[in-house]
Each structure stands twice: as C-alpha cells, then as structure tokens.
Design a protein around this motif. Structure first.
Motif, PDB file in Angstrom:
ATOM      1  N   LYS A   1       9.048   5.184  19.173  1.00 32.34           N
ATOM      2  CA  LYS A   1      10.223   4.393  18.787  1.00 32.34           C
ATOM      3  C   LYS A   1       9.844   3.335  17.768  1.00 32.34           C
ATOM      4  CE  LYS A   1      14.100   1.879  20.852  1.00 32.34           C
ATOM      5  NZ  LYS A   1      14.697   1.359  22.119  1.00 32.34           N
ATOM      6  N   TYR A   2       8.667   2.750  17.998  1.00 35.99           N
ATOM      7  CA  TYR A   2       8.147   1.713  17.080  1.00 35.99           C
ATOM      8  C   TYR A   2       7.954   2.295  15.683  1.00 35.99           C
ATOM      9  CZ  TYR A   2       4.975  -1.975  15.412  1.00 35.99           C
ATOM     10  OH  TYR A   2       4.379  -2.979  14.691  1.00 35.99           O
TER      11      TYR A   2
ATOM     12  N   LEU B   1      12.585   1.449   1.858  1.00 31.67           N
ATOM     13  CA  LEU B   1      13.602   0.567   1.283  1.00 31.67           C
ATOM     14  C   LEU B   1      13.074  -0.852   1.149  1.00 31.67           C
ATOM     15  CD1 LEU B   1      16.471  -0.121   0.350  1.00 31.67           C
ATOM     16  CD2 LEU B   1      17.137  -0.293   2.763  1.00 31.67           C
ATOM     17  N   ILE B   2      12.441  -1.344   2.208  1.00 27.73           N
ATOM     18  CA  ILE B   2      11.922  -2.719   2.188  1.00 27.73           C
ATOM     19  C   ILE B   2      10.812  -2.874   1.157  1.00 27.73           C
ATOM     20  CG2 ILE B   2      10.687  -4.447   3.554  1.00 27.73           C
ATOM     21  CD1 ILE B   2      12.280  -3.353   6.005  1.00 27.73           C
ATOM     22  N   ASN B   3       9.939  -1.893   1.058  1.00 31.95           N
ATOM     23  CA  ASN B   3       8.877  -1.954   0.039  1.00 31.95           C
ATOM     24  C   ASN B   3       9.464  -2.005  -1.369  1.00 31.95           C
ATOM     25  OD1 ASN B   3       6.564  -2.038   1.641  1.00 31.95           O
ATOM     26  ND2 ASN B   3       6.441   0.194   1.835  1.00 31.95           N
ATOM     27  N   MET B   4      10.522  -1.244  -1.596  1.00 33.22           N
ATOM     28  CA  MET B   4      11.175  -1.231  -2.908  1.00 33.22           C
ATOM     29  C   MET B   4      11.790  -2.598  -3.221  1.00 33.22           C
ATOM     30  SD  MET B   4      14.157   1.349  -4.327  1.00 33.22           S
ATOM     31  CE  MET B   4      15.334   0.891  -3.056  1.00 33.22           C
TER      32      MET B   4
ATOM     33  N   GLU C   1      28.221  -0.345   4.336  1.00 32.11           N
ATOM     34  CA  GLU C   1      27.755   0.660   5.292  1.00 32.11           C
ATOM     35  C   GLU C   1      26.601   1.490   4.707  1.00 32.11           C
ATOM     36  OE1 GLU C   1      31.228   2.934   6.233  1.00 32.11           O
ATOM     37  OE2 GLU C   1      32.084   1.365   7.483  1.00 32.11           O
ATOM     38  N   LEU C   2      25.596   0.772   4.208  1.00 34.50           N
ATOM     39  CA  LEU C   2      24.476   1.433   3.552  1.00 34.50           C
ATOM     40  C   LEU C   2      23.418   1.925   4.535  1.00 34.50           C
ATOM     41  CD1 LEU C   2      23.966  -0.963   0.480  1.00 34.50           C
ATOM     42  CD2 LEU C   2      25.361   1.109   0.637  1.00 34.50           C
ATOM     43  N   LEU C   3      23.440   1.401   5.771  1.00 31.52           N
ATOM     44  CA  LEU C   3      22.448   1.790   6.778  1.00 31.52           C
ATOM     45  C   LEU C   3      23.123   2.336   8.034  1.00 31.52           C
ATOM     46  CD1 LEU C   3      19.977  -1.240   6.590  1.00 31.52           C
ATOM     47  CD2 LEU C   3      19.761   0.981   5.460  1.00 31.52           C
ATOM     48  N   ARG C   4      22.436   3.277   8.671  1.00 29.72           N
ATOM     49  CA  ARG C   4      22.927   3.796   9.943  1.00 29.72           C
ATOM     50  C   ARG C   4      22.718   2.762  11.055  1.00 29.72           C
ATOM     51  NH1 ARG C   4      19.722   8.426   8.232  1.00 29.72           N
ATOM     52  NH2 ARG C   4      21.072  10.015   7.299  1.00 29.72           N
ATOM     53  N   ASP C   5      21.588   2.061  10.971  1.00 32.70           N
ATOM     54  CA  ASP C   5      21.222   1.109  12.016  1.00 32.70           C
ATOM     55  C   ASP C   5      20.685  -0.165  11.375  1.00 32.70           C
ATOM     56  OD1 ASP C   5      20.421  -0.222  14.259  1.00 32.70           O
ATOM     57  OD2 ASP C   5      18.720   1.092  14.701  1.00 32.70           O
ATOM     58  N   THR C   6      21.530  -1.163  11.294  1.00 25.94           N
ATOM     59  CA  THR C   6      21.118  -2.427  10.673  1.00 25.94           C
ATOM     60  C   THR C   6      20.085  -3.148  11.519  1.00 25.94           C
ATOM     61  OG1 THR C   6      23.347  -2.628   9.729  1.00 25.94           O
ATOM     62  CG2 THR C   6      21.968  -4.593   9.687  1.00 25.94           C
ATOM     63  N   ALA C   7      20.193  -3.010  12.833  1.00 19.91           N
ATOM     64  CA  ALA C   7      19.268  -3.708  13.737  1.00 19.91           C
ATOM     65  C   ALA C   7      17.826  -3.270  13.496  1.00 19.91           C
ATOM     66  CB  ALA C   7      19.666  -3.447  15.188  1.00 19.91           C
ATOM     67  N   SER C   8      17.621  -1.966  13.298  1.00 22.41           N
ATOM     68  CA  SER C   8      16.252  -1.490  13.061  1.00 22.41           C
ATOM     69  C   SER C   8      15.729  -1.989  11.714  1.00 22.41           C
ATOM     70  CB  SER C   8      16.208   0.046  13.113  1.00 22.41           C
ATOM     71  OG  SER C   8      16.854   0.626  11.993  1.00 22.41           O
ATOM     72  N   PHE C   9      16.625  -2.160  10.764  1.00 20.45           N
ATOM     73  CA  PHE C   9      16.223  -2.687   9.455  1.00 20.45           C
ATOM     74  C   PHE C   9      15.764  -4.130   9.593  1.00 20.45           C
ATOM     75  CE2 PHE C   9      17.244  -5.146   5.651  1.00 20.45           C
ATOM     76  CZ  PHE C   9      16.549  -4.459   4.673  1.00 20.45           C
TER      77      PHE C   9
ATOM     78  N   ALA D   1      12.161  -5.470   8.817  1.00 21.38           N
ATOM     79  CA  ALA D   1      12.035  -6.520   7.796  1.00 21.38           C
ATOM     80  C   ALA D   1      11.205  -7.685   8.327  1.00 21.38           C
ATOM     81  CB  ALA D   1      13.416  -7.000   7.374  1.00 21.38           C
ATOM     82  N   GLU D   2      11.399  -8.018   9.590  1.00 17.09           N
ATOM     83  CA  GLU D   2      10.638  -9.107  10.199  1.00 17.09           C
ATOM     84  C   GLU D   2       9.168  -8.727  10.320  1.00 17.09           C
ATOM     85  OE1 GLU D   2      10.531 -11.765  14.328  1.00 17.09           O
ATOM     86  OE2 GLU D   2      12.128 -10.290  13.982  1.00 17.09           O
ATOM     87  N   LYS D   3       8.929  -7.488  10.757  1.00 14.40           N
ATOM     88  CA  LYS D   3       7.548  -7.034  10.909  1.00 14.40           C
ATOM     89  C   LYS D   3       6.832  -6.945   9.556  1.00 14.40           C
ATOM     90  CE  LYS D   3       7.798  -6.453  15.359  1.00 14.40           C
ATOM     91  NZ  LYS D   3       7.068  -7.350  16.276  1.00 14.40           N
ATOM     92  N   MET D   4       7.582  -6.640   8.492  1.00 12.94           N
ATOM     93  CA  MET D   4       6.989  -6.495   7.160  1.00 12.94           C
ATOM     94  C   MET D   4       7.060  -7.787   6.351  1.00 12.94           C
ATOM     95  SD  MET D   4       8.402  -2.669   6.198  1.00 12.94           S
ATOM     96  CE  MET D   4       7.516  -2.591   4.617  1.00 12.94           C
ATOM     97  N   ASN D   5       7.444  -8.876   7.037  1.00  8.24           N
ATOM     98  CA  ASN D   5       7.504 -10.199   6.395  1.00  8.24           C
ATOM     99  C   ASN D   5       8.402 -10.192   5.153  1.00  8.24           C
ATOM    100  OD1 ASN D   5       6.838 -12.934   6.259  1.00  8.24           O
ATOM    101  ND2 ASN D   5       5.149 -12.553   4.833  1.00  8.24           N
ATOM    102  N   PHE D   6       9.553  -9.547   5.291  1.00 13.97           N
ATOM    103  CA  PHE D   6      10.510  -9.487   4.182  1.00 13.97           C
ATOM    104  C   PHE D   6      11.711 -10.364   4.503  1.00 13.97           C
ATOM    105  CE2 PHE D   6      14.427  -7.374   2.499  1.00 13.97           C
ATOM    106  CZ  PHE D   6      14.235  -7.698   1.168  1.00 13.97           C
TER     107      PHE D   6
END
Length: 350
Positions: A32-33, A105-108, A68-76, A80-85
C-alpha cells in the motif's frame, strides 16, 4: 512422541504461523505504501495542469480537486509530504497523462519540467487583436500586454513609440513557457527583432534613408496592397518613388485603416476625407505606425525594391489581384476608369 516434543512442535507451528501473518500484514502495508507512490492516480479529465504564478500548495490542491485531475487526492497529499513537496510551487503548463503516478507527477512539478508553448503568428492586422491572441497562449493577460505596449515610457527605452512598437513583432514561430509575463514576452520578441535586423538588412535600410520601423511601416502598406508576392518589390519601388519625390502615398489601405472599417471594398470620397494621421491622401509621408503586421516577404521587398519610374497603381479590372502601374497621370486615369467600370458592372458600391 513425548508431550514435551509435541508441545515444542506446536510452539514452532504457532511461531511460524504468527510470523507468516506478520509478514503478510507487512506485505500489505508495504504494498500500500509503495502503491501510493507508483500507482496510477492521474485521470483523463485534462491534458494539462496550469499552475498560475504565485500559487501556493493549497491553491494547487484546489486546482486539482476542481478539475478532478486525480483519482485519490489523499494519496497525493501523503506522497507530497513524504517527498517534501509543497514549500515552493513552480508555475507553468505541465503535461498530464492518464495513469501517471503521484511520484512522477510530483517529480515533474518539483523540477518545474513544464512543456513549452509554441506561439505562431502572422498577418494579424491590429495590435489589439495581437495581444488578445497572445493572452490566449500565455499567462500574460491582454490588459498587461496592452498597458506595456501603450506605455510611451516603456517602449521609448527600446527606441519605439506606442504607434510603431508593433513593428517589433516579426511573424514567425516562437517557443515560450506558459507562465511568461508581459515584460518577459516583449524582451524576448525584442531580442528576436535585433537578430532579424542583421547587418545586411540594416545597411539596406540605411541606404533607403529609412529606420527599421519605417521599413516595416511601408512594408505593412505593401503587404496590404499586394495579393501576389511577385508584385511586392514593384509596389515597394513605387511608394519609395513617391516618398523620394515628396508625393503623398495615397494608399487606399491606409484610408481603410484610418476609417477603421475593414469591410470597405470600394474607397469613396467620404472615406478619403477622414481626418487621421494614417490617411495618406491627406498627410504626406509614412503613417506613424503599421496598418497591419507586415510579413517578412514584404519587409524584404521594401529593402530590395524594383527600380522603375512608376508612381501610380490601380487594381486590374479583371480582379486577378494584380495591378496596372503607370508613370504618368494620363495612363493612371485610364487604368482607374477601367477598374471603376468593372466595379460598377459588378454592382460593388462600397
């Protein structure tokens, strides 16, 4: 089998079973992670994500949710928090693809790896139309572009006036980033203008005793007169003859521009009386600015004019888009009479 041995085997089985359970739960948790990072999350609702200048992380999330660009905003937000974005959002136009992962997406977005915008323009008559066209492609809005181009103080620093600054835009294809502001846009166009006006073109303009802006202004008239490119050097030579002789240009396209009525097909006396600095039937010399965005072909035609004695021109009566040229008034009046009769025959009154 002894009771002691039996209990030991049972204990081992329980330990193994518990261990397997722990590994199973851990595998689910790890899966899941990992899935929050690499699983497909971008929808097919839009091809691009536009992030305006000055946007915060909250603004970005609002855009994502609204479109509505993402299926799951919560996972984003978790990724984002884990990737320091989120501390610094880079504006721009970012290409999306359905199924794109949060990590990709976050890397971009973190790298600001946005897609350039191709801006192509030619034959745009008015400066007002031009800024509207640009504002549809870039973040800079039409008001900021108009304000800049109509600022005498700003354009004077580049050697232009609000009337002739439109000549800085050379028709071609250009690449910009979407989040380009008005000043950056103009600066890049001015740099291209300087490259276009190389030593060879500058020398030819100087030989004609014209500034680069004046060449473009005359080219805008040539462009408006010539429906056939091969006539451009002839028409350019004709108007240069008039300028050198101090004769009014008397160019019908300038009259149409002065009247701001581009539906006119037949220039009448009432049109010729329009009091405007762009009316070359009233004022001698070039108008203060271009009457359209001149093509490169027209600019080069002015710089490389055909040498002849023509000072008059009139559209041919066959409506081929070409002209009859004359070096004296008598021949011109005869040409004009034939064309006027052709207009009457076709019932073209205005």
């Amino acid at each position: 089998m002894s009771k002691k041995t039996s209990k030991m085997k049972l204990s081992i089985k329980l330990v193994l079973t518990f261990g397997a359970f722990i590994l199973f739960i851990g595998g689910i948790t790890t899966g899941k992670y990992v899935w929050r990072f690499i699983g497909g999350n971008v929808t097919d609702k839009a091809a691009y994500l536009y992030i305006p200048t000055g946007s915060s992380y909250t603004d970005l999330l609002d855009i994502i949710k609204k479109q509505e660009l993402l299926r799951d905003t919560a996972s984003f937000t978790w990724a984002a928090e884990k990737m320091n974005f989120g501390k610094k959002i880079k504006p721009g136009k970012y290409r999306l693809s359905a199924g794109m992962s949060n990590r990709r997406l976050i890397n971009m977005l973190k790298s600001g790896n946005q897609e350039p915008v191709t801006l192509y323009f030619q034959n745009i008559r008015l400066k007002e139309n031009f800024v509207v066209m640009v504002s549809k492609k870039l973040e800079a809005d039409s008001n900021s572009l108009s304000t800049l181009l109509n600022s005498a103080e700003f354009v004077d620093a580049y050697g232009f006036t609000p009337d002739n600054v439109y000549t800085v835009f050379i028709p071609n294809s250009y690449e910009f980033y979407w989040n380009t502001d008005a000043k950056t846009f103009f600066t890049k166009m001015f740099e291209n203008y300087q490259q276009f006006w190389n030593e060879e073109r500058l020398a030819k303009a100087k030989k004609l005793n014209l500034t680069t802006a004046e060449v473009s202004i005359l080219a805008s008239i040539v462009d408006s007169e010539a429906l056939v490119d091969r006539e451009m050097p002839i028409i350019a030579g004709l108007y240069l003859n008039r300028l050198n002789k101090g004769i009014k240009l008397e160019a019908d396209p300038t009259v149409i521009f002065a009247n701001t009525d581009f539906t006119i097909r037949r220039v009448l006396n009432k049109h010729l009386r329009k009091d405007s600095p762009y009316n070359t039937y009233i004022h001698t010399g070039l108008p203060p600015g271009p009457i359209t965005m001149p093509s490169i072909a027209a600019i080069d035609a002015v710089l490389n004019p055909k040498t002849h004695n023509y000072i008059y021109m009139c559209a041919k009566e066959d409506f081929s888009g070409t002209h009859n040229f004359a070096s004296n008034l008598g021949d011109h009046l005869a040409n004009a009479k034939r064309f006027q009769q052709a207009l009457n025959d076709r019932n073209i009154k205005k």
